[in-house]
Design an enzyme around this catalytic site. Structure first.
Site, PDB file in Angstrom:
ATOM      1  CG  ASP A 209     -29.801  -8.471  -1.865  1.00 58.70           C
ATOM      2  OD1 ASP A 209     -30.437  -7.788  -2.686  1.00 58.70           O
ATOM      3  OD2 ASP A 209     -30.210  -8.731  -0.727  1.00 58.70           O
TER       4      ASP A 209
ATOM      5  CE1 TYR B 194     -26.433  -7.290 -14.461  1.00 56.82           C
ATOM      6  CE2 TYR B 194     -25.649  -7.542 -12.203  1.00 56.82           C
ATOM      7  CZ  TYR B 194     -26.496  -6.951 -13.123  1.00 56.82           C
ATOM      8  OH  TYR B 194     -27.404  -6.020 -12.702  1.00 56.82           O
TER       9      TYR B 194
ATOM     10  CE  LYS C 207     -32.108 -11.475  -8.613  1.00 58.52           C
ATOM     11  NZ  LYS C 207     -32.210 -10.421  -7.602  1.00 58.52           N
TER      12      LYS C 207
ATOM     13  CG  ASP D 195      -1.984  -1.042   1.171  1.00 65.67           C
ATOM     14  OD1 ASP D 195      -2.010  -1.783   0.167  1.00 65.67           O
ATOM     15  OD2 ASP D 195      -2.778  -1.137   2.134  1.00 65.67           O
TER      16      ASP D 195
ATOM     17  CB  CYS E 192     -62.670   4.630  21.044  1.00 67.07           C
ATOM     18  SG  CYS E 192     -61.056   3.910  21.357  1.00 67.07           S
TER      19      CYS E 192
ATOM     20  CE  LYS F 147     -27.244 -13.102 -16.254  1.00 64.93           C
ATOM     21  NZ  LYS F 147     -26.152 -12.131 -16.094  1.00 64.93           N
TER      22      LYS F 147
ATOM     23  CD  GLU G 104     -23.883 -14.335 -14.766  1.00 65.29           C
ATOM     24  OE1 GLU G 104     -24.460 -13.363 -14.240  1.00 65.29           O
ATOM     25  OE2 GLU G 104     -23.488 -14.347 -15.939  1.00 65.29           O
TER      26      GLU G 104
ATOM     27  CB  CYS H 210     -62.024  -0.659  23.632  1.00 68.53           C
ATOM     28  SG  CYS H 210     -60.800   0.471  22.979  1.00 68.53           S
TER      29      CYS H 210
ATOM     30  CB  CYS I  41     -63.321  -0.093  19.948  1.00 63.29           C
ATOM     31  SG  CYS I  41     -63.924   1.174  21.067  1.00 63.29           S
TER      32      CYS I  41
ATOM     33  CD  GLU J  90     -27.173  -6.016  -8.293  1.00 63.65           C
ATOM     34  OE1 GLU J  90     -27.416  -5.779  -9.505  1.00 63.65           O
ATOM     35  OE2 GLU J  90     -28.054  -6.139  -7.445  1.00 63.65           O
TER      36      GLU J  90
ATOM     37  CG  ASP K 177      -0.728   5.158  -0.146  1.00 57.47           C
ATOM     38  OD1 ASP K 177      -1.648   4.904  -0.954  1.00 57.47           O
ATOM     39  OD2 ASP K 177      -0.781   4.878   1.075  1.00 57.47           O
TER      40      ASP K 177
ATOM     41  CB  SER L  74     -36.287  -6.835 -13.666  1.00 62.86           C
ATOM     42  OG  SER L  74     -37.534  -7.015 -14.271  1.00 62.86           O
TER      43      SER L  74
ATOM     44  CE  LYS M 181     -34.921 -13.268  -4.940  1.00 62.25           C
ATOM     45  NZ  LYS M 181     -35.971 -12.288  -5.105  1.00 62.25           N
TER      46      LYS M 181
ATOM     47  CB  CYS N 296     -62.408   3.954  25.341  1.00 64.62           C
ATOM     48  SG  CYS N 296     -63.334   2.854  24.269  1.00 64.62           S
TER      49      CYS N 296
ATOM     50  CD  GLN O 205       6.602  -1.321  -2.929  1.00 61.94           C
ATOM     51  OE1 GLN O 205       5.772  -2.220  -2.806  1.00 61.94           O
ATOM     52  NE2 GLN O 205       7.821  -1.511  -3.420  1.00 61.94           N
TER      53      GLN O 205
HETATM   54  S1  IVH Z   1     -28.719 -10.060 -15.231  1.00 61.51           S
HETATM   55  C1  IVH Z   1     -31.117 -10.035 -18.139  1.00 61.51           C
HETATM   56  N1  IVH Z   1     -27.127 -11.122 -13.452  1.00 61.51           N
HETATM   57  O1  IVH Z   1     -31.035  -8.766 -10.355  1.00 61.51           O
HETATM   58  C2  IVH Z   1     -31.354  -9.627 -16.827  1.00 61.51           C
HETATM   59  N2  IVH Z   1     -28.751  -9.554 -12.722  1.00 61.51           N
HETATM   60  O2  IVH Z   1     -33.951  -9.017 -10.872  1.00 61.51           O
HETATM   61  C3  IVH Z   1     -30.552  -8.522 -16.326  1.00 61.51           C
HETATM   62  N3  IVH Z   1     -28.691  -9.094 -10.338  1.00 61.51           N
HETATM   63  O3  IVH Z   1     -31.645  -5.682 -11.916  1.00 61.51           O
HETATM   64  C4  IVH Z   1     -29.857  -8.740 -15.099  1.00 61.51           C
HETATM   65  N4  IVH Z   1     -27.022 -10.429  -9.852  1.00 61.51           N
HETATM   66  O4  IVH Z   1     -29.766  -5.837 -10.208  1.00 61.51           O
HETATM   67  C5  IVH Z   1     -28.145 -10.273 -13.678  1.00 61.51           C
HETATM   68  N5  IVH Z   1     -25.671 -12.117 -11.978  1.00 61.51           N
HETATM   69  C6  IVH Z   1     -26.646 -11.280 -12.207  1.00 61.51           C
HETATM   70  C7  IVH Z   1     -27.243 -10.525 -11.181  1.00 61.51           C
HETATM   71  C8  IVH Z   1     -28.305  -9.683 -11.483  1.00 61.51           C
HETATM   72  C9  IVH Z   1     -27.882  -9.561  -9.372  1.00 61.51           C
HETATM   73  C10 IVH Z   1     -29.799  -8.159 -10.126  1.00 61.51           C
HETATM   74  C11 IVH Z   1     -29.794  -6.954 -11.037  1.00 61.51           C
HETATM   75  C12 IVH Z   1     -31.092  -6.963 -11.761  1.00 61.51           C
HETATM   76  C13 IVH Z   1     -31.920  -7.812 -10.869  1.00 61.51           C
HETATM   77  C14 IVH Z   1     -33.000  -8.459 -11.663  1.00 61.51           C
END
Ligand code: IVH
Length: 669
Positions: free
Chosen positions: A118, A225, A116, A34, A431, A290, A114, A408, A426, A173, A38, A83, A314, A411, A36
């Protein structure tokens, strides 16, 4: 040093620093200390301060944040940010897979698996390899320009390596690693500050800071992603190859991605991470599958905002076991007695849960919940905690069966159950607890919008017998208010001004404010348009009411009951005397503007500057109509962030989707 020499030194230092940044933040394989690092950064900073004209916006020194912005600009996503549909069990996933296999030959496609993450979806735009714009997802079509904030994230390259196309937009993300989140909270606790609830909300809050110096202090990170817009033909083969290319350009790609050939392997990937998810340093709420081949992705297309070629499987919502310490009740504005659980405080999904809703007595009986039971509590996403079930085997006989109060708790009036309703009520129209809730509702932004009547003031006014029902608000006497604790001259003036102003609220707000069971702002609007004035509404029969589309028996009975009561009729008379609007005004009269020309609007999602109700009021004030359901007669959908199914139906029905600020622009002319 000559300027020319400085320029080349700045270039070589920047390249060197970018390389070490990448090794440290993207690959997690630093090769210098670190200290070096800086030294290199300081050298660059010094040179840039001697030759400010050589300072480039993508210099590695530009990650510390800049002056605060007045607001975020809007960004249109050329290609919408999609989404994902959800699967909650193997069967959901199997159905998805079957649907795909029937459209394309199942032997021919692969599945990219992949995690997901959060966090928060963002778009990063690069022109000629330089990061020029970063944006939030927003409603998928329009996001916010948060470039300055994203620049502070060290794992986002400001300059790409290799041979990137001249235009490249990537998506990923942003999140906060769990370990850093804990450290951050520990520090806040030591400083006596309130700790943050969870990584996702903290990441979101950090990205929405107008002052990027604050963002720079937050331990944000990113995984990329996917590819968005690009002018290169090189991203048309497979998702997997695309991610490989992005890796070469310096982007941070998750190392646990896997490419599999069949659904069984995809399920194994899910199961592996379900048991291992605690071992990684970021929150994941599921797995994303995917279809790998871009050709197939194109064949499959999307339904609304959800691609058919991808799905989120999920992880089950987090559940914890805790003790049900007590069951208490509160009183709703209509007098309903609502039971809720007091729990031994417990952490669920990063939040301490102390209470859970119990809805009504039937719910408690159906789940056979007793005080002293050990219960399993679940918090899915942002939703209010729920008790899933009791843990039978841990009962020891000391548990106490809960009985809804026969009197109640506020009251002492007798409580009773209405026919066909699960709630207990009630029976005392006077009340105080009920009146408190009702006043809270009456003065709220959805109803008469009166400032200065917070809970404490309201309670004092009731206790001091200045208010017995909602209409008394309009007969408050300045001299009497002076005797109320905490009411100074200024707050009295503000309150009285606000009360006076509320008299010009449209008639529908009064109907909403009366707090009639099942009559919210939407129903109020329908009623007002139908009956035009309060006298017609007060004398209508349940049958007549049910002739109106969207008015069912529950609403009809509740309305007729309400207006039959002598006390309520007296309140209405007092409100009339006070000068409250009790009839529909000519909507196109001179004072009200008709900018929106009776066009139909639906409002959905989370707005940035106003509440949805405030936006709906603005629509009405400007001569537009508000409806709840998108149909082909809808003219505009105003979509905020996290818009769900309404956005999809708008797209299906070809309804124009606009953002909050586009709407504000429409009415500002
Ligand atoms: S692909 C084609 N890949 O999940 C769909 N999304 O519910 C576009 N997310 O808005 C998203 N990990 O914020 C994709 N490996 C991942 C992800 C991911 C988290 C989130 C992302 C998206 C939401 C969709």
């Amino acid at each position: 040093m000559e300027k020319r020499e400085a320029k080349s030194k700045i270039q070589s230092l920047s390249t060197e620093i970018n390389k070490h940044n990448h090794l440290y933040y993207v690959l997690d394989q630093p090769i210098i200390s670190d200290g070096q690092f800086d030294v290199l950064l300081k050298e660059l900073k010094d040179l840039e301060s001697v030759f400010p004209e050589l300072l480039l916006p993508n210099s590695p020194t530009q990650r510390v944040g800049s002056d605060p912005l007045p607001s975020f600009e809007q960004v249109n996503h050329e290609i919408p940010m999609l989404s994902l549909g959800n699967a909650f069990n193997d069967q959901d996933l199997g159905n998805w897979y079957k649907r795909i296999s029937s459209s394309i030959d199942s032997n021919k496609f692969e599945i990219a698996c992949e995690l997901k993450f959060d966090g928060l979806a963002v778009s990063l735009l690069y022109e000629n390899g330089i990061f020029v714009r970063g944006a939030t997802r927003g409603n998928g079509s329009i996001g916010e320009n948060i470039t300055l904030n994203l620049k502070t994230i060290k794992s986002i390259p400001l300059t790409l390596t290799g041979n990137p196309p001249s235009l490249l937009e990537v998506r990923g993300e942003v999140f906060i690693p769990k370990s850093q989140f804990l450290t951050m909270n520990q520090k806040r606790e030591n400083e006596g500050l309130q700790t943050y609830a969870n990584t996702r909300n903290t990441a979101a809050g950090s990205l929405r800071q107008l002052d990027s110096k604050i963002t720079a202090e937050r331990p944000l990170d990113i995984f990329i992603y996917g590819v968005g817009a690009t002018n290169s033909p090189d991203f048309n083969n497979s998702h997997w190859e695309n991610l490989e290319k992005l890796k070469q350009f310096g982007f941070k790609i998750n190392p646990y991605n896997e490419l599999v050939k069949n659904i069984e392997s995809a399920i194994s990937y899910y199961e592996k991470w379900l048991s291992k998810k605690e071992s990684i340093d970021y929150d994941c709420d599921g797995i994303v599958f995917k279809i790998n081949e871009i050709d197939f992705q194109e064949i499959l297309g999307s339904v609304g905002r959800e691609p058919r070629w991808a799905i989120a499987y999920k992880f089950p919502a987090e559940q914890v076991v805790t003790k049900l310490l007590d069951i208490q009740t509160n009183i709703g504005r209509t007098g309903s007695i609502n039971p809720y659980a007091i729990l031994e405080p417990v952490e669920v999904g990063g939040v301490i849960v102390r209470q859970a809703t119990l809805h009504n007595e039937e719910y408690i009986i159906a789940k056979d919940l007793r005080i002293g039971d050990w219960v399993t509590v679940e918090r899915a996403g942002e939703v209010i905690p729920q008790i899933v079930h009791r843990n039978e085997s841990r009962r020891n006989g000391s548990e106490i069966i809960f009985k809804m109060p026969s009197l109640c708790p506020s009251c002492n009036a007798i409580t009773s159950r209405l026919e066909n309703e699960s709630a207990l009520y009630c029976t005392n129209a006077q009340c105080p607890a009920q009146l408190e809730r009702l006043l809270e509702h009456f003065v709220s932004k959805t109803a008469m919008d009166i400032d200065g009547l917070g809970i404490k003031t309201t309670t004092s006014l009731i206790d001091n017998e200045l208010i017995h029902d909602v209409s008394d608000i309009y007969f408050l006497d300045k001299n009497k208010l002076e005797n109320i604790e905490r009411m100074g001259e200024k707050s009295i003036k503000n309150l009285l001004d606000s009360i006076e102003k509320s008299k010009s609220q449209p008639f529908s707000r009064l109907i909403t404010g009366l707090g009639i069971s099942h009559v919210g702002s939407e129903v109020a609007e329908i009623l007002v348009n139908e009956f035009k004035n309060i006298d017609s509404l007060m004398n209508v029969t349940a049958d007549e009411l049910q002739q109106i589309p969207s008015i069912g028996p529950k609403i009809a009975i509740s309305l007729v009951d309400f207006f039959q009561k002598e006390t309520n009729r007296r309140i209405i008379e007092k409100l009339k005397t006070a000068g409250i609007k009790t009839e529909l005004e000519n909507q196109n009269s001179g004072s009200e503007n008709n900018l929106l020309n009776q066009q139909k609007f639906v409002v959905t999602g989370k707005m940035e500057n106003f509440s949805r109700t405030e936006i709906q009021n603005l629509i009405k004030e400007n001569g537009g109509l508000v409806t709840n359901q998108v149909s082909n007669s809808t003219n505009f959908l105003i979509a905020g962030s996290d818009s769900g199914s309404k956005l999809n139906s708008a797209i299906e029905n070809n309804v124009k989707v606009i953002s909050e600020s586009e709407f504000l622009a429409m009415i500002s002319s």
